[in-house]
Every structure is written in C-alpha cells, then in structure tokens.
Design an enzyme around this catalytic site. Structure first.
Site, PDB file in Angstrom:
ATOM      1  N   SER B  89       0.834  -1.207   0.000  1.00 19.13           N
ATOM      2  CA  SER B  89       0.000   0.000   0.000  1.00 19.13           C
ATOM      3  C   SER B  89       0.870   1.258   0.000  1.00 19.13           C
ATOM      4  CB  SER B  89      -0.929  -0.055   1.208  1.00 19.13           C
ATOM      5  OG  SER B  89      -1.785   1.058   1.232  1.00 19.13           O
ATOM      6  N   HIS B 198      -8.249   0.753  -0.879  1.00 16.58           N
ATOM      7  CA  HIS B 198      -8.057  -0.374  -1.797  1.00 16.58           C
ATOM      8  C   HIS B 198      -9.354  -0.941  -2.338  1.00 16.58           C
ATOM      9  CE1 HIS B 198      -3.952   0.053  -0.758  1.00 16.58           C
ATOM     10  NE2 HIS B 198      -4.192  -0.151   0.511  1.00 16.58           N
TER      11      HIS B 198
END
Lengths: 553, 310
Positions: B89, B198
């Site tokens: 991430s 996400h």
C-alpha cells in the site's frame, strides 16, 4: 518410371539431422578444447550450439538440477537465441521462467512446477509463455522419443573423464533417458560436471553419447527432499500409520510398494520395527520398495524388514549408509547408489502392489488434487504411481485381493491409498464439494482438469477417523457414503449418520480403529523406532550424515 | 556459499506507532532524509508521528514513507542493496524511491496529496475489516449476499492465503463480518482504519494521483519492484507509476507479490521500520526463508545478516 524414381532418390539426403549437427559443431570448434567447453565460455558456446526454435531439454527434477547450464542459458542474447521450446520435467529455478520473460524461450512442456507455480500461472495469463502440455514424469520421458524429440539436451553429472564418459553418482535420476533421446537422434548433448577426473569410479553414460562437457563453477543443486525429521510426526499420523499397517498392509499382504514423501508415510516406516514387529508382520509385508533412500527407512532396514530398494534418485547424506548396505540397495561396482528415475517410475507403476500418498484436496468420490487457485503446480510422481496400470498381467496376493467379482475374466488392481487428515493446515477441510482443479482448468485454459489421482484409481482412503475400502464400493453412491463416513466433522462428514456408518462397517466397506483392534490412546510417539534425526544416525551406526539443517545436536 | 536473494519490504498503514521516527538508525544519512522531508512539507516530520497526529491518514503515510526511505538509504550507504523491493500500500512509495523510480522529495509531495485526498473522500462512516481463515471465493459469495448499492463493501487486500481485508461502508461491513464469522472464518473484525482503502470507492483519488505522478520525473528502476495490484515484478517506470496511482483503489495482492519474490529466489526478507507485519507474514508463508524486521532485530543485526549473505 525408373527415371523418376531414380531422380527422387538421388535428390534426397538421408543425413540432414547429422549434417545440421556437424555444422553447429563446426561453429564452436574455435571455442572448445576437443569436447571440453571452457567454463567461462559456456554462454558463447550455447549461443552457437542452439538455434532459435530448437526443442531443448533442460535437466531438472524435484531433487537434481543442471543449475550451471540453466543460469548460462538465461544469459544468452535473445537476439541470438529466441523462441526455444523448453522441455523440463521440473520447473524449479527462477531462471527456468526467466528464459520466457527474456524471450529466449516461448513454449514449455513439463511435469512439475511447484516451486514456480505462481509465476508460471501469471506468465500464462500475461501471454509471456505458451503451454504445451502438463505430464506425469513417465509421459514426458516417453514423448522425448516420439513427438518431443530434443535438438539439444542440457544435463548434469557428477564427474567426467577427458573422453566424456560420465559418472552420475547416487543421483543418476533421469540423465540417461534425456541424453539418449538427443544422442541417438543426432541432437547435441552438453553436460555440466562438478569435476573432470582422470579415472571414474564407474561409467554410467559412455562418452560416445556425449558431445561436450563443461566444468560448472559450483556443484549442481541438490535438495534433501526425502528427509523428514521424526520430531514433527504427530500422534494423528501415528494413528493413521497403525491403521494402514493393520487395515491395509497386513489385511492385503502388501509386499512391494512406494511411499509418497510425507510425515504420514515416515510414520509408517518408523512403526515397522515396533508396532509391525509386535503384529508379527516381518517377512510378510514391505519387503520390496520403489523408493528414494528415505532416512526414516533405516530402522526397518536395520531390523531386517527390507529385501530391496530401487531408487528414483539419491538422498543427501545417505551415501555412506547405502554403500555399506549393498544387499538392500542397487549399487554399482564402486559401491555407490545406482538410481534411475525412468525405470523406478516404471517399477512404481507396474511392478509394486501399492502406492500410498497424501493430498491437499479430495472430493466426495475420491478424486484428489494438490492444485490451488491461481497456481499451476503440475504433477510429481504421485500421478504416475497413483494409478492402476491396465496393462499389468502378473498377480500377487495384494493385487488379487482387489478382485471383487467372480467374472472369469476378472483381474486384480494395484492398491492406491490416499492418507489425509480431515482438516489441513489453517483449519481447512481436505474434503471439498468440487476440486479447485476444475477452476484452474477453466482459468488457465487447460484441455483437462489437473487431477493428481482420479477417484476411480483410489482403492483406499485413510483419515484419522477410519479407512474407506473404496475398491469394495459397487456404485458411486456407495463410494460417496464410504468417504463421508470417514470425513469426520467436515461438511461432507456431517452428511452421514451413525446408522449408515454401522451398515458400512458390517459390510466391510469402512473400518474404524476399533474394528482393527487399535486403541486410539496407543497412538503415541513412543511407538516410533526413531524420534529424532539423531536417533536415525544412531540406527545407521553413524553412516547417515544428515545435512546441517537437520542437525539439532 | 550460494548467494541468497534479498528483498526489502516496506510496511503499509497499520504498522505505525507514536514516536516511530525517533527509533530510526542514528546516522547522518537518516538526518538528511528527515531534513529533505521537512523542506518539502515546510514543517517538521516529528510533528507527524505523535499519537495525536497519527489519527490522520496524511500523517501516518508521510511518517511511513520517511521511515522506509531513511532506513533504506542507511542500508544502501553501508553497502547493502537488495535484489528486489516491495511495499504494501503506502509502503509502495518508499519501495519506488528505493528502486530509484521517483525521487524522495517528489514522493513526499505525492504522498502528502494522497493522504489528504483519502481523508476528504470519505471522512466518516467507512472503514476496513479483516477476515482470517476463509478463502477468497467463499468470502466473495458472502459479500455478494450482502450487496447494497448505497452501502457497498468490497474485498480488498489479500495479505496471506487466508487473511483478507474488506473495505466499504461500516453499516454493511459489519454484516459481512458477522456472516463470515458464522460461516467458518476463524476471526472477522473491524480494523482501526477510517477510510475504505483499496477499493473502487477511492477511484477519484487514483485519478488525481495519476495527474500528480505525471507531473514528476520517473526513471527506470535499478531494482525490480513488485507491484501491488497484479503482483508482477515491474521494470517499466510507466507500469510502476500506474501501480502507485491505482493501488489506492485496487486490492493489494500482497500474498502473491511476496510469493513471486520467493519464486524469484528470495530467501531473505528484511522489513523496513516500523513494525513487523510483513516479515511475520513472510515467515508464515515461506518457512524455508528468513524474514527479519529492523524494528525487532535492529539495524546492525539486519545489516550484518544481509552483508554476509550477499
């Protein structure tokens, strides 16, 4: 008429393959010293000996890898070498797939790709690699002589002499088969060796089969894949081993066999001198093995259980033990092990009574698979040996025991046993409604689902709950019932009921531990003939030399 | 001895803790990185790693970026360079800096923007959850069962074979977690994350990041970078730019990304500070490999082990 036939005959050359080979050999005559390629010029030599579009067989199985040659091949220039069709029994090393990323190779036929199962799936999805077929080992070897004949064979051996004779040591494995396919069809054979020597301990492959030898800058990769530390064997695995010995080996008089590698089979091996002895089974079972030299078999060998072991390959650390137990192992005149993967796979298919192994997933009819979604692992030895060869004709008590009809043309069956715990690591049930293999077939675009062992080949399933004698089931419904009855508290197991289970027990289609006179509480590690690697070394009189990672003392 | 391939792992959100920047190696290289970050932000990064500040997504992400890059440069300066890099991430930005794809100062600007955009997109009522012990296709079936156009829930990161995160509206997220818990999951709970990371809900953030990333120079990586979205090793800077922009609104395929590294021959993973989440995931996924974190093992020990294996 005569004139036409004569003209046609005159124009055709009958040595095109040999002529092409000789031309390639000329291209490297300025690099080589006779049949020796200098270590530091291997990349250059490969660029001239191999041509774009060639079929190249790269040696590698789950244990032994021609690692120097694979690393050299991936360093070749893609503008020189490209679109190779690789034939690899095992896709194990990063550079095996780097070949495709770099465009040196574009197509592959293989058997096993476990260590690269995600990358190969990704590369297929991305169009970087074209799939030929996935094979059992024995199928792949067979096609080398039919429609996958290689132009070049890249293999590994332990030693060569200056003429090119080869000594392959304990890990002969598939080398002779790969060499033969190329050598006798005017292909080029290149061998990496650990050492050039004046005299070889024995000749495993004659120099007339070999074109070039190159000394590797490092010994070829060897993995101790068949070593299992007894410390990790659980009580459940011991219980299963007890059931296998009583409910299958003793019951059916299993004299010859192959064990897939795992802690459940290691448990069986270590119970032979203890529990097996207490049942009076020595001499009646487990005499002849098609098996790599499992260290966990040492106590049984030392206790007089084993008459013979034929090996697919060697095992790291077992060299001295094997050399001193000639009566048991196939050995050359130098005392070292002679293995042969092709012949032992044949033996494990046609000549033994039983195969026993494990699996990740099984459906309600006994079809099993080790495939997982998003991965493409191919097959190890289990797919070959875990099936009943229709062409077998010789009988043994175990084989005959599988006959369930009085048809005068009836014949026996090989015993194919799957031993599984009802829940896998991560609390995942081993029994599934539908194998992931079916999704992999669709997602990857395979012609058939990658099933490891088909349910119709499976004669027995063993869980910690009991044994299902599938060979006795006369319908798919009965088969499903038998599997459910030993599936414990998995969703499949919860579909059965005690009344049905009782009926199956009476019919002898399933057996629980108590039916086999086994008390679950007796399944303890104290039954293991060796409880640690150290104890295996003691059993071997110090001859077994385990790799460092298994030494805990 | 055979050279072990080394991968540096850069942790994502969730690994942060107050005072994390004070635990970086004592090193002039580290000081330089801190100074550069201060210059770009026109404030001290030490104001970002306090307990109060870390409630803000922007502060967390800037702290993680600074920590990852500073530690990487300390390794690089003392002769240790990994064979591969991967970041989870927000950790992907530090990985991209380590790979030489973007400059650190540019990364600070983009990460600053990323954090702000994420906070503004869904200030409240949204978040993330985690499910352990359930396979992706089973979990997707449960999500489908609870589908609600007004309160969407998506499967987001696949951190391990059986560890999956969810993102979306808290109302439905809790229903999905409860259902998963009743149908075989070993654990199903909300995470302490206040944005639905996400998943497609943040696609507007991706759109703005693409523009921001187009405004900065990018270079061919000197170290292969494992992408978040598709778990491929990326060597084309355009692909990496796209990965950095789009990963905020797409699932992080961490299990596959780390498996690709393992299949590429990585047998030593070192996780940059803070925390040890990624190294623990690697330890569980790859028993044959060694996985260390600088936070647990210390910079000196990690440096020593990396040096003798390369």
């Amino acid at each position: 008429m005569q004139t036409t036939k004569q003209s046609v005959r005159n124009r055709r050359s009958w040595t095109t393959r040999l002529d092409a080979k000789n031309k390639r050999l000329e291209n490297v005559s300025h690099i080589t010293n006779g049949n020796i390629i200098p270590t530091n010029r291997i990349v250059e030599a490969l660029e001239k000996l191999i041509r774009p579009g060639d079929r190249v067989v790269m040696e590698g199985n789950n244990q032994k890898q021609a690692s120097f040659l694979s690393e050299a091949l991936v360093q070749t220039n893609p503008s020189e070498l490209h679109d190779l069709h690789m034939i690899m029994s095992s896709i194990s090393r990063p550079e095996h797939l780097d070949l495709f990323e770099r465009g040196i190779a574009n197509k592959v036929d293989f058997a096993y790709a476990g260590p690269q199962s995600l990358r190969i799936a990704q590369m297929l999805e991305d169009g970087i690699l074209k799939m030929g077929e996935i094979h059992t080992y024995i199928e792949l070897y067979g096609r080398l002589f039919i429609d996958l004949i290689p132009s070049v064979a890249l293999v590994a051996a332990d030693k060569a002499d200056r003429y090119g004779n080869l000594y392959t040591g304990a890990n002969t494995e598939e080398t002779p088969t790969l060499v033969e396919a190329a050598a006798f069809r005017d292909g080029i054979v290149i061998v990496q060796v650990n050492e050039l020597t004046d005299e070889l301990p024995r000749v495993d492959i004659p120099s007339s089969w070999i074109d070039f030898v190159v000394v590797a800058d490092e010994p070829f990769q060897l993995e101790p894949l068949f070593t299992r530390d007894p410390r990790h064997i659980t009580d459940i695995q011991i219980l299963q081993a007890m059931m296998v010995l009583r409910g299958i080996y003793e019951k059916h008089e299993v004299k010859s066999l192959n064990h897939g590698i795992g802690f459940n089979t290691a448990a069986i091996e270590l119970l032979l001198p203890t529990y097996g002895e207490s049942l009076g089974l020595k001499g009646k079972i487990c005499k002849h093995w098609a098996l790599n030299p499992h260290p966990t078999l040492i106590p049984a060998i030392e206790s007089g259980w084993v008459d013979s072991v034929h090996c697919f390959g060697g095992e790291v650390g077992m060299e001295k033990y094997i050399a001193s137990r000639r009566d048991v192992f196939f050995t050359g005149r130098d005392g070292s092990l002679r293995s042969n993967r092709t012949l032992s796979q044949m033996a494990g298919q046609y000549a033994v009574d039983l195969f026993i192994g494990s699996t990740l997933q099984m459906d309600q009819y006994g079809n099993s698979s080790t495939v997982t979604r998003g991965r493409l692992a191919g097959y190890g030895g289990a797919s070959n040996m875990g099936h009943n060869p229709g062409g077998r004709r010789h009988s043994t008590p175990a084989w005959l025991n599988m006959m369930t009809s009085d048809d005068p043309l009836a014949r026996g069956k090989k015993l194919v046993v799957q031993v599984v715990e009802t829940f896998q690591a991560g609390n995942k049930p081993v029994f599934v409604e539908s194998l992931d293999a079916i999704d992999v077939k669709r997602d990857v675009g395979l012609a058939t689902a990658p099933v490891m062992i088909y349910g119709d080949d499976v004669t027995h399933i063993v869980t910690e709950e009991g044994i299902a004698y599938l060979y006795k089931a006369d319908s798919m419904e009965k088969r499903r019932e038998a599997v459910s009855a030993i599936a414990g508290v998995t969703p499949l197991g919860l579909t059965t009921d005690s009344k049905k289970t009782e009926k199956l027990r009476r019919e002898g289609i399933i057996a629980l531990p108590e039916d086999l006179e086994i008390r679950r509480t007796d399944a303890k590690r104290s039954l293991l003939a060796a409880k640690s690697v150290e104890e295996l070394v003691e059993w071997s009189d110090g001859l077994y030399e385990p790799p460092a990672k298994f030494r805990s003392w | 001895m055979i050279k072990l391939k080394l991968a540096f792992l850069f942790p994502g959100q969730g690994s942060q803790y107050p005072g994390l920047l004070h635990e970086l190696p004592d090193n002039p290289i580290v000081e330089n990185v801190i100074t550069e970050a201060n210059e770009v932000l026109n404030e001290s990064v030490y104001t970002l790693h306090t307990e109060e500040a870390l409630t803000s997504t922007r502060s967390v992400q800037l702290s993680l970026l600074t920590s990852g890059v500073a530690t990487y440069k300390a390794f690089e300066n003392s002769g240790v360079t990994p064979d591969f890099v991967a970041g989870h991430s927000i950790g992907a930005f530090a990985a991209a800096v380590a790979a030489g794809v973007i400059d650190f100062k540019d990364a600070v600007k983009v990460v600053n923007l990323r954090g702000e955009l994420m906070e503004k997109a869904y200030p409240e009522g949204y978040g993330m959850g985690v499910v352990l012990g359930m396979e992706a296709h089973k979990l997707q079936a449960i999500i489908d069962r609870h589908y609600d156009e007004q309160f969407p829930v998506y499967m987001s990161n696949q951190n391990a074979n059986d560890q999956i995160t969810l993102s979306g509206a808290l109302v439905r997220l809790q229903s999905v977690l409860d259902d998963a818990g009743q149908n075989g999951a070993r654990c199903a709970s909300l995470l302490n994350v206040s944005t639905p990371s996400h998943c497609p809900l943040l696609s507007s953030v991706s759109d703005e990041l693409i523009e921001a990333l187009h405004d900065i120079p990018i270079y061919r990586p000197s170290i292969p970078y494992a992408g978040n979205r598709r778990a491929r090793l990326l060597v084309d800077p355009v692909d990496i730019r796209l990965d950095l922009a789009e990963s905020v609104s797409a699932a992080v395929q961490w299990h596959d990304a780390s498996t690709v590294l393992y299949e590429k021959g990585v047998r030593l993973f070192i996780e940059m500070p803070p925390g040890n989440v990624l190294s623990r995931l690697a330890t569980n996924a790859f028993p044959e490999a060694r996985a260390l974190s600088v936070a647990d093992h210390g910079f000196e020990d990690c440096h020593f082990i990396a040096s003798i294996n390369n």
